[in-house]
Design an enzyme around this catalytic site. Structure first.
Site, PDB file in Angstrom:
ATOM      1  CG  HIS A  96       0.873  -0.817  -6.529  1.00  0.00           C
ATOM      2  ND1 HIS A  96       0.399  -0.466  -5.288  1.00  0.00           N
ATOM      3  CD2 HIS A  96       2.207  -1.031  -6.369  1.00  0.00           C
ATOM      4  CE1 HIS A  96       1.404  -0.453  -4.410  1.00  0.00           C
ATOM      5  NE2 HIS A  96       2.512  -0.812  -5.046  1.00  0.00           N
ATOM      6  CG  ASP A 131       5.759   1.143  -6.382  1.00  0.00           C
ATOM      7  OD1 ASP A 131       5.055   1.097  -7.396  1.00  0.00           O
ATOM      8  OD2 ASP A 131       5.335   1.559  -5.299  1.00  0.00           O
ATOM      9  CD  GLU A 132       5.063  -0.811  -2.163  1.00  0.00           C
ATOM     10  OE1 GLU A 132       5.386  -0.549  -0.992  1.00  0.00           O
ATOM     11  OE2 GLU A 132       4.009  -0.404  -2.687  1.00  0.00           O
ATOM     12  CB  ALA A 133       6.165  -5.731  -9.073  1.00  0.00           C
TER      13      ALA A 133
END
Length: 528
Positions: free
Chosen positions: A273, A336-338
């Protein structure tokens, strides 16, 4: 039509307030004689969050032109500030002067600090109303502030009124009762954030988590890396102009929130992100080439260059400046969401980032994906899974909780305020399913995750992601009334009871109308 006209809503609430004064809390330990199944709850039964214990008793105290707010011994400046804030909150609706004076003698509204007060903890309070006045007692100024918010709900949303006679003893279930505002996908101003703080604080929500950075924009000035805000802040979803907060503006918001006993938790999401940061500085990219700024809503495509030492200088500079601006205990690292960061690299990066947080005197908060790496001692994990989250992922979170890591619960299919209410909702997304008002409220955080005891739950938080939310009316429509369910779950100690809660929620409608909050009128709530 989303909102009941204010004049009609006020008349109806005044009717409710004129209902039986012999009532008990909707979910209290100390019940009175009121019928909890009544369609028109009495004043104490309308309170939200529901207090721990209520006893209605005798005539109450009528506010009038001679009412004063007394703040105890002269020299206690923090209590006086609480009194001044309460006076400001009551003057507008009541039209009364409500001067704030020192001393505890005489009638009126009395604020009293007493460290010996039993059954209230650090944030709770006791409220007593009788013909001569209303006394608010607490062990801390935070408790007095919360007592004042309860007092506001015992009065009509407009016009002076009478505080019904009785006594409340109250304290929260969870220490952490939060809401998150994403200002990265779409930019929101400090003044808009302040309005949200006021709305949250009146329902005893005590934490504002700010998602300050993402692929679409960087929203906080960093002196050592100025292009983050100057260039990375110049975009948002849909191609709008974006924006950012100066350090002075951030400090102003933090102080404003602190005066209302709301802690600010800033988040700089990493190692994913991060497209706004990568676009601002080519040196943060492994290939040394800066990508274009991003205005879409996809996730998981960006990553800091874990192998570069310059990356960790960046992390130290950014988190150090943010820690200096933030008096609260927490810094949120995201995590998150790496998806573009290999697992081993992710774990190595988070090890070093967590050490930076500790070096700057703060405690780590991260999304629950940190459980699959190596959470630092004392790190707090924020769970955002849902009913369909894999059992292995939930088990990793449970193992972290057993190892002593406190949990903040933000299940996406319960507390994500950007999830649509139903198929007719224009704003929001639905990847976690629809989240109607009842679903947001009707669950027990203490028994939610398998093998996670209630003692491991630090609290609850309702995130509001803004991929599809660009204006204040959209923000408020998606947050309200679901955020009130979050407030109830975080504060009240009794198990969820939709029947009683929906009636108390309905009673808040005229108050929301009077404050100009455009909320979703859920069809299964008996709005007046």
């Amino acid at each position: 039509m989303r909102v009941l006209p204010r004049t009609l809503g006020t008349v109806l609430l005044l009717g409710l307030l004129a209902a039986s004064a012999s009532c008990a809390a909707a979910r209290g330990d100390d019940a009175g004689s009121g019928d909890r199944r009544s369609a028109t709850p009495g004043p104490y039964e309308q309170l939200l969050p529901a207090p721990a214990s209520v006893r209605a008793a005798g005539p109450g105290y009528p506010l009038g032109p001679g009412t004063v707010i007394r703040t105890g011994p002269v020299g206690d400046e923090e209590v006086r500030r609480v009194g001044e804030l309460l006076a400001g909150q009551l003057r507008g609706p009541t039209g009364l002067p409500l001067p704030v004076v020192g001393g505890a003698g005489g009638d009126g509204i009395v604020l009293r600090l007493d460290p010996r007060t039993e059954g209230v903890g650090e944030e709770g309070y006791r409220l007593e109303s009788a013909p001569r006045g209303v006394t608010l007692t607490a062990r801390t100024p935070a408790g007095l502030f919360h007592a004042g918010q309860t007092l506001r709900q015992l009065l009509p949303p407009s016009g002076a009124g009478t505080v019904p006679g009785g006594r409340i003893t109250d304290a929260p279930r969870f220490a952490y009762r939060g809401a998150m505002l994403d200002i990265a996908r779409h930019f929101f101003t400090v003044e808009q954030a302040k309005r949200y703080v006021d709305q949250l604080a009146q329902y005893k929500v005590n934490t504002l988590h700010l998602h300050l950075t993402d692929d679409q924009g960087w929203r906080i000035a960093v002196d050592s890396w100025p292009r983050l805000a100057e260039y990375g802040g110049g975009s948002e979803v849909g191609g709008g102009p974006g924006g950012y907060w100066t350090k002075a503006q951030y400090r102003d918001l933090v102080a404003y929130a602190a005066a209302r006993y709301v802690d600010v938790v800033p988040e700089v999401d990493m190692p994913g992100h991060v497209n706004a940061a990568l676009a601002s500085y080519a040196e943060l990219n492994c290939d040394g080439k800066a990508p274009e700024r991003y205005t879409g809503i996809k996730v998981g495509f960006s990553s800091l260059c874990v192998g570069k030492e310059r990356t960790y200088e960046f992390v130290d500079d950014v988190l150090g400046e943010l820690a200096e601006l933030t008096p609260g205990r927490y810094l949120h690292l995201g995590g998150d969401e790496a998806h573009s960061t290999p697992a081993a690299d992710y774990a190595a990066f988070m090890d070093r980032a967590q050490a930076v947080v500790a070096r700057h005197g703060k405690t780590v908060v991260a999304w629950h994906q940190l459980a699959a790496a190596r959470p630092a001692p004392g790190a707090v994990l924020q769970y955002w899974g849902h009913d369909k989250t894999a059992a292995a992922e939930k088990a990793a979170v449970a193992a972290a909780a057993k190892a002593g890591h406190p949990l903040i619960l933000s299940p996406a299919d319960r507390l994500y305020l950007d999830m649509k209410y139903d198929t007719a909702t224009k704003q929001g997304l639905a990847w976690a399913g629809y989240v109607p008002v009842r679903r947001a409220y009707d669950w027990d955080p203490g028994a939610y995750l398998p093998d996670v005891p209630a003692s491991a739950v630090l609290g609850v938080e309702a995130p509001l992601w803004t991929e599809t939310i660009a204006t204040r009316p959209d923000l408020e429509y998606m947050a309200f009334p679901r955020i009130l369910g979050l407030a109830e779950l975080g504060w009240s100690t009794a198990p969820p009871d939709w029947s009683g809660y929906s009636r108390r929620l309905a009673a808040q409608g005229p108050r929301l109308d009077a404050q100009g909050i455009g909320y979703y009128r859920a069809p299964d709530v008996p709005w007046p």
